[in-house]
Design a protein around this motif. Structure first.
Motif, PDB file in Angstrom:
ATOM      1  N   THR A  52     -17.613  22.406 -11.272  1.00  0.00           N
ATOM      2  CA  THR A  52     -17.250  21.336 -10.558  1.00  0.00           C
ATOM      3  C   THR A  52     -18.282  20.618  -9.481  1.00  0.00           C
ATOM      4  OG1 THR A  52     -15.062  22.358 -10.229  1.00  0.00           O
ATOM      5  CG2 THR A  52     -15.644  20.614  -8.780  1.00  0.00           C
ATOM      6  N   ASP A  53     -18.339  19.381  -9.816  1.00  0.00           N
ATOM      7  CA  ASP A  53     -19.269  18.850  -9.165  1.00  0.00           C
ATOM      8  C   ASP A  53     -18.708  17.757  -8.234  1.00  0.00           C
ATOM      9  OD1 ASP A  53     -18.686  16.511 -10.830  1.00  0.00           O
ATOM     10  OD2 ASP A  53     -20.424  16.730 -12.158  1.00  0.00           O
ATOM     11  N   ALA A  54     -19.827  16.943  -7.545  1.00  0.00           N
ATOM     12  CA  ALA A  54     -19.049  15.878  -6.374  1.00  0.00           C
ATOM     13  C   ALA A  54     -18.145  15.055  -7.225  1.00  0.00           C
ATOM     14  CB  ALA A  54     -20.367  15.323  -5.812  1.00  0.00           C
ATOM     15  N   ALA A  55     -18.603  14.347  -8.264  1.00  0.00           N
ATOM     16  CA  ALA A  55     -17.619  13.528  -8.985  1.00  0.00           C
ATOM     17  C   ALA A  55     -16.284  13.941  -9.579  1.00  0.00           C
ATOM     18  CB  ALA A  55     -18.261  12.879 -10.320  1.00  0.00           C
ATOM     19  N   ASP A  56     -16.154  15.303  -9.817  1.00  0.00           N
ATOM     20  CA  ASP A  56     -15.064  16.001 -10.263  1.00  0.00           C
ATOM     21  C   ASP A  56     -14.295  16.138  -8.734  1.00  0.00           C
ATOM     22  OD1 ASP A  56     -16.060  16.442 -12.867  1.00  0.00           O
ATOM     23  OD2 ASP A  56     -16.674  18.258 -12.292  1.00  0.00           O
ATOM     24  N   ALA A  57     -14.817  16.486  -7.810  1.00  0.00           N
ATOM     25  CA  ALA A  57     -13.972  16.577  -6.380  1.00  0.00           C
ATOM     26  C   ALA A  57     -13.344  15.296  -6.018  1.00  0.00           C
ATOM     27  CB  ALA A  57     -15.023  17.155  -5.685  1.00  0.00           C
ATOM     28  N   GLN A  58     -14.109  14.423  -6.273  1.00  0.00           N
ATOM     29  CA  GLN A  58     -13.744  12.884  -6.112  1.00  0.00           C
ATOM     30  C   GLN A  58     -12.310  12.717  -6.628  1.00  0.00           C
ATOM     31  OE1 GLN A  58     -14.275  10.937  -3.347  1.00  0.00           O
ATOM     32  NE2 GLN A  58     -15.832  12.338  -2.538  1.00  0.00           N
ATOM     33  N   ALA A  59     -12.412  13.002  -8.106  1.00  0.00           N
ATOM     34  CA  ALA A  59     -11.383  12.719  -8.994  1.00  0.00           C
ATOM     35  C   ALA A  59     -10.253  13.586  -8.677  1.00  0.00           C
ATOM     36  CB  ALA A  59     -11.839  12.882 -10.427  1.00  0.00           C
ATOM     37  N   LEU A  60     -10.382  14.643  -8.178  1.00  0.00           N
ATOM     38  CA  LEU A  60      -9.477  15.852  -7.898  1.00  0.00           C
ATOM     39  C   LEU A  60      -8.733  15.194  -6.517  1.00  0.00           C
ATOM     40  CD1 LEU A  60     -11.274  19.024  -8.731  1.00  0.00           C
ATOM     41  CD2 LEU A  60      -9.324  18.064  -9.775  1.00  0.00           C
ATOM     42  N   ALA A  61      -9.425  14.711  -5.609  1.00  0.00           N
ATOM     43  CA  ALA A  61      -8.805  14.240  -4.411  1.00  0.00           C
ATOM     44  C   ALA A  61      -8.036  13.068  -4.686  1.00  0.00           C
ATOM     45  CB  ALA A  61     -10.031  13.888  -3.387  1.00  0.00           C
ATOM     46  N   ARG A  62      -8.284  12.233  -5.320  1.00  0.00           N
ATOM     47  CA  ARG A  62      -7.699  11.081  -5.907  1.00  0.00           C
ATOM     48  C   ARG A  62      -6.310  11.562  -6.514  1.00  0.00           C
ATOM     49  NH1 ARG A  62     -12.697   9.067  -7.084  1.00  0.00           N
ATOM     50  NH2 ARG A  62     -12.440   9.258  -9.249  1.00  0.00           N
ATOM     51  N   ALA A  63      -6.448  12.426  -7.543  1.00  0.00           N
ATOM     52  CA  ALA A  63      -5.396  12.884  -8.188  1.00  0.00           C
ATOM     53  C   ALA A  63      -4.241  13.457  -7.161  1.00  0.00           C
ATOM     54  CB  ALA A  63      -5.585  13.827  -9.103  1.00  0.00           C
ATOM     55  N   ALA A  64      -4.607  14.137  -6.119  1.00  0.00           N
ATOM     56  CA  ALA A  64      -3.708  14.947  -5.192  1.00  0.00           C
ATOM     57  C   ALA A  64      -3.178  13.834  -4.503  1.00  0.00           C
ATOM     58  CB  ALA A  64      -4.822  15.695  -4.184  1.00  0.00           C
ATOM     59  N   ASP A 122       1.495  10.428  -3.052  1.00  0.00           N
ATOM     60  CA  ASP A 122       2.383   9.345  -3.095  1.00  0.00           C
ATOM     61  C   ASP A 122       3.518   9.336  -4.038  1.00  0.00           C
ATOM     62  OD1 ASP A 122       0.481   8.208  -1.587  1.00  0.00           O
ATOM     63  OD2 ASP A 122      -0.791   7.316  -3.158  1.00  0.00           O
ATOM     64  N   ARG A 123       3.951  10.287  -4.868  1.00  0.00           N
ATOM     65  CA  ARG A 123       5.233  10.248  -5.386  1.00  0.00           C
ATOM     66  C   ARG A 123       6.116  11.314  -4.938  1.00  0.00           C
ATOM     67  NH1 ARG A 123       1.480   7.749  -7.139  1.00  0.00           N
ATOM     68  NH2 ARG A 123       2.116   6.143  -8.783  1.00  0.00           N
ATOM     69  N   LYS A 124       6.178  11.518  -3.583  1.00  0.00           N
ATOM     70  CA  LYS A 124       7.051  12.617  -2.829  1.00  0.00           C
ATOM     71  C   LYS A 124       8.446  12.500  -2.881  1.00  0.00           C
ATOM     72  CE  LYS A 124       6.368   9.589   1.218  1.00  0.00           C
ATOM     73  NZ  LYS A 124       5.481   8.410   0.548  1.00  0.00           N
ATOM     74  N   MET A 146       0.957  -1.149  -0.019  1.00  0.00           N
ATOM     75  CA  MET A 146       0.134   0.065   0.150  1.00  0.00           C
ATOM     76  C   MET A 146       1.015   1.177  -0.006  1.00  0.00           C
ATOM     77  SD  MET A 146      -3.010   0.963   2.921  1.00  0.00           S
ATOM     78  CE  MET A 146      -3.835   2.311   2.624  1.00  0.00           C
ATOM     79  N   PRO A 147       0.572   2.208  -0.849  1.00  0.00           N
ATOM     80  CA  PRO A 147       1.400   3.428  -1.005  1.00  0.00           C
ATOM     81  C   PRO A 147       1.398   4.254   0.411  1.00  0.00           C
ATOM     82  CG  PRO A 147      -0.514   3.685  -2.183  1.00  0.00           C
ATOM     83  CD  PRO A 147      -0.675   2.226  -1.882  1.00  0.00           C
ATOM     84  N   ASP A 148       2.388   4.708   0.694  1.00  0.00           N
ATOM     85  CA  ASP A 148       2.463   5.550   1.995  1.00  0.00           C
ATOM     86  C   ASP A 148       1.539   6.968   1.643  1.00  0.00           C
ATOM     87  OD1 ASP A 148       5.379   7.553   3.635  1.00  0.00           O
ATOM     88  OD2 ASP A 148       3.024   7.312   3.862  1.00  0.00           O
ATOM     89  N   GLN A 149       0.692   7.265   2.435  1.00  0.00           N
ATOM     90  CA  GLN A 149      -0.317   8.146   2.405  1.00  0.00           C
ATOM     91  C   GLN A 149       0.142   9.534   2.784  1.00  0.00           C
ATOM     92  OE1 GLN A 149      -3.434   7.309   1.170  1.00  0.00           O
ATOM     93  NE2 GLN A 149      -2.118   5.571   0.907  1.00  0.00           N
ATOM     94  N   HIS A 150       1.278   9.770   3.272  1.00  0.00           N
ATOM     95  CA  HIS A 150       1.758  11.257   3.642  1.00  0.00           C
ATOM     96  C   HIS A 150       2.988  11.538   3.401  1.00  0.00           C
ATOM     97  CE1 HIS A 150      -1.944  11.003   6.276  1.00  0.00           C
ATOM     98  NE2 HIS A 150      -1.594   9.832   6.699  1.00  0.00           N
ATOM     99  N   ILE A 151       3.281  12.703   3.136  1.00  0.00           N
ATOM    100  CA  ILE A 151       4.729  13.331   2.972  1.00  0.00           C
ATOM    101  C   ILE A 151       5.375  12.859   4.363  1.00  0.00           C
ATOM    102  CG2 ILE A 151       5.946  15.478   2.965  1.00  0.00           C
ATOM    103  CD1 ILE A 151       3.712  16.510   1.465  1.00  0.00           C
ATOM    104  N   PRO A 152       6.474  12.550   4.060  1.00  0.00           N
ATOM    105  CA  PRO A 152       7.342  12.115   5.362  1.00  0.00           C
ATOM    106  C   PRO A 152       7.468  13.041   6.560  1.00  0.00           C
ATOM    107  CG  PRO A 152       8.726  11.860   3.380  1.00  0.00           C
ATOM    108  CD  PRO A 152       7.439  12.641   3.201  1.00  0.00           C
ATOM    109  N   ASP A 153       7.239  12.502   7.658  1.00  0.00           N
ATOM    110  CA  ASP A 153       7.272  13.363   8.817  1.00  0.00           C
ATOM    111  C   ASP A 153       8.851  13.979   8.948  1.00  0.00           C
ATOM    112  OD1 ASP A 153       4.705  13.032   9.598  1.00  0.00           O
ATOM    113  OD2 ASP A 153       5.328  11.337  10.962  1.00  0.00           O
ATOM    114  N   GLN A 154       8.849  15.440   9.091  1.00  0.00           N
ATOM    115  CA  GLN A 154       9.938  16.004   9.239  1.00  0.00           C
ATOM    116  C   GLN A 154      10.126  16.920  10.559  1.00  0.00           C
ATOM    117  OE1 GLN A 154      12.959  15.722   7.409  1.00  0.00           O
ATOM    118  NE2 GLN A 154      11.670  14.456   5.897  1.00  0.00           N
ATOM    119  N   ALA A 155      11.117  16.449  11.483  1.00  0.00           N
ATOM    120  CA  ALA A 155      10.927  17.157  12.668  1.00  0.00           C
ATOM    121  C   ALA A 155      10.690  19.042  12.456  1.00  0.00           C
ATOM    122  CB  ALA A 155      12.393  17.036  13.469  1.00  0.00           C
ATOM    123  N   ASP A 156      11.475  19.346  11.500  1.00  0.00           N
ATOM    124  CA  ASP A 156      11.198  20.784  11.330  1.00  0.00           C
ATOM    125  C   ASP A 156      10.061  21.258  10.389  1.00  0.00           C
ATOM    126  OD1 ASP A 156      14.318  20.974   9.544  1.00  0.00           O
ATOM    127  OD2 ASP A 156      12.765  19.620   9.350  1.00  0.00           O
ATOM    128  N   GLY A 157       9.464  20.032   9.648  1.00  0.00           N
ATOM    129  CA  GLY A 157       8.378  20.342   8.826  1.00  0.00           C
ATOM    130  C   GLY A 157       7.209  20.868   9.416  1.00  0.00           C
TER     131      GLY A 157
END
Length: 375
Positions: free
Chosen positions: A186-198, A203-205, A1-12
């Protein structure tokens, strides 16, 4: 499963969390933002000769630059993006007394001195004006100043989007999405597609961080139409989070050739945000080929929603956005720009939550005197 977050950084700090929360924040915005808004907006949008002005300061102003083209096509009204800083300085240049106007104000906190001043000027100078306030802070001056007014609607973003980091990240994208849901295509389906794209971008951090590790001294962002507003915000984000240690520039692919291309050197990274419009995209591909021929493949990164020709080199292709307008695909593109700015900040030894520890630049602008207007 891909990492869901940008890695934690102590100063991030909070900036890391606020960038990473955007897919879920957008889903929340799409599910909640339209409640009761139609009752207010429907009769306003039916007004003959209506002018819509999208306004804010700094990053909030760029929301309007990204959204305006899509709103013009969707609504069939005159839609303009004008910064509050421009309106406050020269109100008679930008506000038309006899034109019915919907003023759409964006503000993370709503406490920028120009924010409330702009709505006050609109009330004073325009015979028929309505206010749509999109903000992340229910206790901000803009929200409090328009609460309960018959000609104002205050739309609050989810509490989590009231960013505490220095730079606007989830606040910016959530207000942009809200605008596109309330007034645009923008409708609800578009917003879901945008969230998946984000999430795809997040995941390519590691790939994005590699761009920052090179510690380039110059970053250039290019995009056309709505994506030029995105390029402007991307350049500002990197400038802010590196505390001005790198040179940043933005332009359109066509405009860049007319002098600004002089900024290119061996220590430059160019980011091209490719358009979804087939006509516009041809100009994007031309500048991609030109810069790669001049500086080499490693000097340029392309973001696109579809593959580009092999002859133009690689691109970061974000899937699932077929048929969406550039004003919408700007949202996941923004997540890329935020991640790049965050990682560049860390590479340059900055603290993203507070890149100006001695206070030269503040999170909310201070020290601005609002002068009374004389007719």
């Amino acid at each position: 499963m891909p990492d869901q977050h940008i890695p934690d950084q102590a100063d991030g700090g909070a900036t890391v969390l606020e960038i990473g929360q955007q897919p879920e924040a957008w889903r929340e915005v799409a599910a909640t933002v339209g409640a009761h808004a139609g009752e207010f907006l429907a009769p306003v949008l039916q007004r003959d000769g209506l002018r819509i002005v999208l306004t804010g300061a700094g990053s909030s102003a760029f929301i309007g630059e990204i959204a305006a083209p899509a709103l013009r096509r969707t609504l069939g009204h005159r839609v303009e993006a004008i910064a509050t800083t421009d309106i406050v300085a020269r109100p008679h240049d930008h506000l038309d007394r006899t034109t019915p106007t919907l003023l759409v104000s964006f503000g993370r906190s709503g406490n920028s001195p120009e924010s409330l001043a702009t709505t006050d000027l609109a009330d004073a100078l325009i015979e028929e004006v309505w206010h749509l306030v999109v903000t992340c802070d229910p206790d901000g001056a803009l929200s409090r100043g328009h609460a309960g007014r018959s000609r104002s609607l205050v739309v609050q973003m989810p509490e989590r989007t009231n960013d505490t980091g220095f730079a606007m990240t989830s606040s910016l994208t959530s207000m942009l999405l809200a605008c596109l849901v309330l007034l645009g295509p923008t409708d609800a389906a578009d917003a879901q597609a945008l969230a998946r794209a984000a999430q795809y971008v997040l995941d390519r951090k590691a790939q994005i961080r590699n761009l920052a590790i090179s510690k380039k001294q110059r970053f250039v962002y290019l995009g056309s139409g709505p994506l030029q507003g995105l390029a402007r915000e991307s350049a500002l984000k990197l400038l802010e989070l590196t505390a001005g240690e790198v040179v940043t520039y933005f332009d359109s692919p066509l405009g860049f050739r007319h002098g600004p291309k002089s900024v290119l050197d061996a220590d430059t990274l160019v980011v091209v945000f490719a358009s979804t419009d087939p006509h516009t995209r041809r100009y994007d591909l031309d500048i991609i080929a030109e810069i790669r021929a001049q500086l080499g493949a490693d000097a340029l990164t392309v973001l696109s929603t579809t593959a580009i020709p092999e002859s133009h080199g690689p691109a970061i292709v974000i899937p699932g956005l077929d048929g969406l307008d550039d004003s919408m695909v700007a949202l996941p593109y923004l997540v890329f720009a935020q991640c790049l700015a965050l990682f560049a900040s860390l590479e340059y030894g900055k603290t993203p939550d507070n890149p100006f520890p001695s206070g030269e630049v503040s999170r909310v602008v201070k020290g601005v005197t609002i002068y009374p207007m004389h007719n």
